[in-house]
Design a protein around this motif. Structure first.
Motif, PDB file in Angstrom:
ATOM      1  N   ILE A   8       0.870  -1.178   0.000  1.00 18.59           N
ATOM      2  CA  ILE A   8       0.000   0.000   0.000  1.00 18.59           C
ATOM      3  C   ILE A   8       0.901   1.220   0.000  1.00 18.59           C
ATOM      4  O   ILE A   8       1.719   1.385   0.906  1.00 18.59           O
ATOM      5  N   ARG A   9       0.771   2.060  -1.010  1.00 17.17           N
ATOM      6  CA  ARG A   9       1.676   3.206  -1.158  1.00 17.17           C
ATOM      7  C   ARG A   9       0.880   4.506  -1.248  1.00 17.17           C
ATOM      8  O   ARG A   9       0.081   4.689  -2.175  1.00 17.17           O
ATOM      9  N   HIS A  10       1.100   5.384  -0.296  1.00 14.74           N
ATOM     10  CA  HIS A  10       0.531   6.738  -0.308  1.00 14.74           C
ATOM     11  C   HIS A  10      -0.983   6.718  -0.554  1.00 14.74           C
ATOM     12  O   HIS A  10      -1.531   7.582  -1.248  1.00 14.74           O
ATOM     13  N   LEU A  11      -1.655   5.740   0.028  1.00 18.95           N
ATOM     14  CA  LEU A  11      -3.085   5.574  -0.213  1.00 18.95           C
ATOM     15  C   LEU A  11      -3.878   6.682   0.471  1.00 18.95           C
ATOM     16  O   LEU A  11      -3.653   7.002   1.636  1.00 18.95           O
ATOM     17  N   SER A  12      -4.833   7.241  -0.268  1.00 14.70           N
ATOM     18  CA  SER A  12      -5.728   8.243   0.315  1.00 14.70           C
ATOM     19  C   SER A  12      -7.156   7.960  -0.148  1.00 14.70           C
ATOM     20  O   SER A  12      -7.383   7.380  -1.205  1.00 14.70           O
ATOM     21  N   LYS A  13      -8.108   8.351   0.701  1.00 15.58           N
ATOM     22  CA  LYS A  13      -9.517   8.215   0.346  1.00 15.58           C
ATOM     23  C   LYS A  13     -10.290   9.350   0.988  1.00 15.58           C
ATOM     24  O   LYS A  13     -10.212   9.566   2.203  1.00 15.58           O
ATOM     25  N   SER A  14     -11.030  10.074   0.161  1.00 10.75           N
ATOM     26  CA  SER A  14     -11.883  11.151   0.651  1.00 10.75           C
ATOM     27  C   SER A  14     -13.317  10.905   0.215  1.00 10.75           C
ATOM     28  O   SER A  14     -13.574  10.379  -0.872  1.00 10.75           O
ATOM     29  N   PHE A  15     -14.237  11.281   1.083  1.00  6.74           N
ATOM     30  CA  PHE A  15     -15.651  11.322   0.735  1.00  6.74           C
ATOM     31  C   PHE A  15     -16.033  12.794   0.757  1.00  6.74           C
ATOM     32  O   PHE A  15     -16.220  13.383   1.820  1.00  6.74           O
ATOM     33  N   GLY A  16     -16.114  13.399  -0.418  1.00  8.59           N
ATOM     34  CA  GLY A  16     -16.322  14.842  -0.484  1.00  8.59           C
ATOM     35  C   GLY A  16     -15.128  15.557   0.131  1.00  8.59           C
ATOM     36  O   GLY A  16     -13.981  15.301  -0.219  1.00  8.59           O
ATOM     37  N   ALA A  17     -15.411  16.442   1.078  1.00  6.27           N
ATOM     38  CA  ALA A  17     -14.331  17.192   1.736  1.00  6.27           C
ATOM     39  C   ALA A  17     -13.734  16.430   2.914  1.00  6.27           C
ATOM     40  O   ALA A  17     -12.770  16.893   3.534  1.00  6.27           O
ATOM     41  N   ASN A  18     -14.285  15.255   3.212  1.00  5.30           N
ATOM     42  CA  ASN A  18     -13.840  14.490   4.376  1.00  5.30           C
ATOM     43  C   ASN A  18     -12.739  13.509   3.982  1.00  5.30           C
ATOM     44  O   ASN A  18     -12.990  12.502   3.306  1.00  5.30           O
ATOM     45  N   ALA A  19     -11.502  13.802   4.387  1.00  3.02           N
ATOM     46  CA  ALA A  19     -10.362  12.925   4.106  1.00  3.02           C
ATOM     47  C   ALA A  19     -10.328  11.815   5.157  1.00  3.02           C
ATOM     48  O   ALA A  19      -9.975  12.042   6.308  1.00  3.02           O
ATOM     49  N   VAL A  20     -10.714  10.593   4.744  1.00  2.00           N
ATOM     50  CA  VAL A  20     -10.815   9.466   5.676  1.00  2.00           C
ATOM     51  C   VAL A  20      -9.476   8.743   5.803  1.00  2.00           C
ATOM     52  O   VAL A  20      -9.112   8.265   6.876  1.00  2.00           O
ATOM     53  N   ARG A  22      -5.240   9.145   4.757  1.00  2.00           N
ATOM     54  CA  ARG A  22      -4.235  10.109   4.270  1.00  2.00           C
ATOM     55  C   ARG A  22      -2.857   9.460   4.272  1.00  2.00           C
ATOM     56  O   ARG A  22      -2.314   9.121   5.319  1.00  2.00           O
ATOM     57  N   ASP A  23      -2.309   9.277   3.070  1.00  2.00           N
ATOM     58  CA  ASP A  23      -0.915   8.852   2.897  1.00  2.00           C
ATOM     59  C   ASP A  23      -0.584   7.580   3.685  1.00  2.00           C
ATOM     60  O   ASP A  23       0.347   7.547   4.493  1.00  2.00           O
ATOM     61  N   ILE A  24      -1.372   6.528   3.416  1.00  2.00           N
ATOM     62  CA  ILE A  24      -1.175   5.243   4.106  1.00  2.00           C
ATOM     63  C   ILE A  24      -0.114   4.430   3.375  1.00  2.00           C
ATOM     64  O   ILE A  24      -0.187   4.239   2.166  1.00  2.00           O
ATOM     65  N   SER A 207      -1.161 -11.373  16.548  1.00  2.00           N
ATOM     66  CA  SER A 207      -0.596 -10.660  15.403  1.00  2.00           C
ATOM     67  C   SER A 207       0.928 -10.727  15.369  1.00  2.00           C
ATOM     68  O   SER A 207       1.598 -10.839  16.392  1.00  2.00           O
ATOM     69  N   SER A 208       1.457 -10.651  14.155  1.00  2.00           N
ATOM     70  CA  SER A 208       2.899 -10.485  13.982  1.00  2.00           C
ATOM     71  C   SER A 208       3.249  -8.993  13.959  1.00  2.00           C
ATOM     72  O   SER A 208       4.378  -8.605  14.249  1.00  2.00           O
ATOM     73  N   ARG A 209       2.250  -8.165  13.612  1.00  2.00           N
ATOM     74  CA  ARG A 209       2.455  -6.711  13.586  1.00  2.00           C
ATOM     75  C   ARG A 209       1.122  -6.033  13.890  1.00  2.00           C
ATOM     76  O   ARG A 209       0.076  -6.502  13.465  1.00  2.00           O
ATOM     77  N   VAL A 210       1.188  -4.936  14.637  1.00  2.00           N
ATOM     78  CA  VAL A 210      -0.009  -4.164  14.957  1.00  2.00           C
ATOM     79  C   VAL A 210       0.132  -2.775  14.337  1.00  2.00           C
ATOM     80  O   VAL A 210       1.189  -2.145  14.426  1.00  2.00           O
ATOM     81  N   VAL A 211      -0.940  -2.335  13.696  1.00  2.00           N
ATOM     82  CA  VAL A 211      -0.991  -0.995  13.094  1.00  2.00           C
ATOM     83  C   VAL A 211      -2.032  -0.196  13.868  1.00  2.00           C
ATOM     84  O   VAL A 211      -3.195  -0.608  13.952  1.00  2.00           O
ATOM     85  N   PHE A 212      -1.614   0.931  14.430  1.00  2.00           N
ATOM     86  CA  PHE A 212      -2.548   1.814  15.136  1.00  2.00           C
ATOM     87  C   PHE A 212      -2.878   2.995  14.242  1.00  2.00           C
ATOM     88  O   PHE A 212      -1.992   3.755  13.832  1.00  2.00           O
ATOM     89  N   MET A 213      -4.173   3.146  13.940  1.00  2.00           N
ATOM     90  CA  MET A 213      -4.622   4.264  13.100  1.00  2.00           C
ATOM     91  C   MET A 213      -5.298   5.327  13.941  1.00  2.00           C
ATOM     92  O   MET A 213      -6.014   5.023  14.908  1.00  2.00           O
ATOM     93  N   HIS A 214      -5.058   6.569  13.554  1.00  2.00           N
ATOM     94  CA  HIS A 214      -5.639   7.710  14.262  1.00  2.00           C
ATOM     95  C   HIS A 214      -5.887   8.820  13.261  1.00  2.00           C
ATOM     96  O   HIS A 214      -4.982   9.257  12.543  1.00  2.00           O
ATOM     97  N   ASN A 215      -7.148   9.239  13.162  1.00  2.00           N
ATOM     98  CA  ASN A 215      -7.521  10.336  12.248  1.00  2.00           C
ATOM     99  C   ASN A 215      -7.052  10.117  10.817  1.00  2.00           C
ATOM    100  O   ASN A 215      -6.547  11.029  10.159  1.00  2.00           O
ATOM    101  N   GLY A 216      -7.202   8.874  10.331  1.00  2.00           N
ATOM    102  CA  GLY A 216      -6.932   8.600   8.921  1.00  2.00           C
ATOM    103  C   GLY A 216      -5.493   8.365   8.556  1.00  2.00           C
ATOM    104  O   GLY A 216      -5.175   8.233   7.363  1.00  2.00           O
ATOM    105  N   VAL A 217      -4.606   8.306   9.530  1.00  2.00           N
ATOM    106  CA  VAL A 217      -3.194   8.025   9.242  1.00  2.00           C
ATOM    107  C   VAL A 217      -2.728   6.859  10.117  1.00  2.00           C
ATOM    108  O   VAL A 217      -3.330   6.542  11.142  1.00  2.00           O
ATOM    109  N   ILE A 218      -1.635   6.220   9.683  1.00  2.00           N
ATOM    110  CA  ILE A 218      -0.990   5.224  10.537  1.00  2.00           C
ATOM    111  C   ILE A 218      -0.122   5.993  11.522  1.00  2.00           C
ATOM    112  O   ILE A 218       0.896   6.581  11.164  1.00  2.00           O
TER     113      ILE A 218
END
Length: 246
Positions: A8-20, A22-24, A207-218
């Motif tokens: 996953i490279r620099h993944l972004s997803k927005s719904f309208g003005a809402n950036a869900v 950012r740069d994943i 898990s072998s790895r844990v990813v913590f997400m906060h406000n749309g970023v890792i």
């Protein structure tokens, strides 16, 4: 590089003005069990839906064995057979038995003959402890049983990666354990998985790895012992403290 299944490279997803999202950025190697944790609304489920192509990313790349599935002409059903998904709401066909639910993807997408599909479906239903219920329809099953059928259906496609979107969140507490037990066994067998979950003990132990997400970023990622016992970011500390003190 040959062990890398997804990037996953620099993944972004927005719904309208809402950036869900950012740069994943992260990668998934064969045998990884990656648990994605974070508060509701942090983008976890949207991330899985983008990886499974249920949502079209607004930017970035999703590479499956080096090919960007967002850019090229991709056979999406065939891709989803390789990168399967288990949903929190089961998504079983109400008019079909457990066996038929597990066979339909193999016959419709993979074009397997019915005899082969039935043999495979029976194998995976047995694997998740649902052999006694192969002729039951969803309305005759408990939530935990439905979810185990949904897992068997995904496994029957023999995916390279299996995505789980909060697979226990719709279950009564007494049914959570039976589903987590199936998932623990799959992890021990080496199935590559990405799991969005609120089950912190499960994430820590499996898990072998844990990813913590906060406000749309890792916000932070690492081995479970490190992230749970010695989180670096303040946001991670505050999130985990709520579970430890809850």
């Amino acid at each position: 590089m040959s062990d890398t299944i997804l990037e996953i490279r620099h993944l972004s997803k927005s719904f309208g003005a809402n950036a869900v999202l950012r740069d994943i950025d992260f990668s998934v190697n064969k045998g990884d069990v990656i648990c994605v944790i974070g508060a509701s609304g942090s983008g976890k489920s949207t991330l899985l839906r983008c990886i499974n192509m249920l949502e079209t990313p607004s930017g970035g790349e999703i590479l499956f064995h080096g090919k960007d599935i967002t850019k090229e002409r991709v056979n999406v059903p065939a891709y989803r057979a390789k990168v399967g998904m288990v949903f929190q709401s089961f998504n079983l066909f109400a008019n079909m038995t457990a066996l038929q639910n597990c066979m339909i993807g193999m016959t419709k997408v993979q074009k397997k003959d019915r005899k082969t599909a039935e043999k495979t479906a029976r194998y995976y239903l047995d694997k998740v402890g649902m052999s006694p219920y192969i002729h039951a329809k969803p309305r005759q099953l408990s939530g935990g049983q439905k979810q185990r059928v949904a897992i068997a259906r995904a496994l029957a496609m023999e995916p390279e990666v299996l995505l789980f979107d909060e697979p226990t969140s719709a279950l009564d507490p007494q049914m959570v354990g039976e589903v987590l037990s199936v998932m623990r066994n799959l992890a021990q067998e080496g199935l590559t998985m990405i799991i969005v979950t609120h089950e912190m003990a499960f994430a820590r132990d499996v898990s072998s790895r844990v990813v913590f997400m906060h406000n749309g970023v890792i916000c932070e990622e690492g081995p479970p012992q490190e992230l749970f016992m010695n989180p670096k970011k303040q946001e991670t500390k505050e999130f985990l403290a709520r579970f430890l003190n809850g």
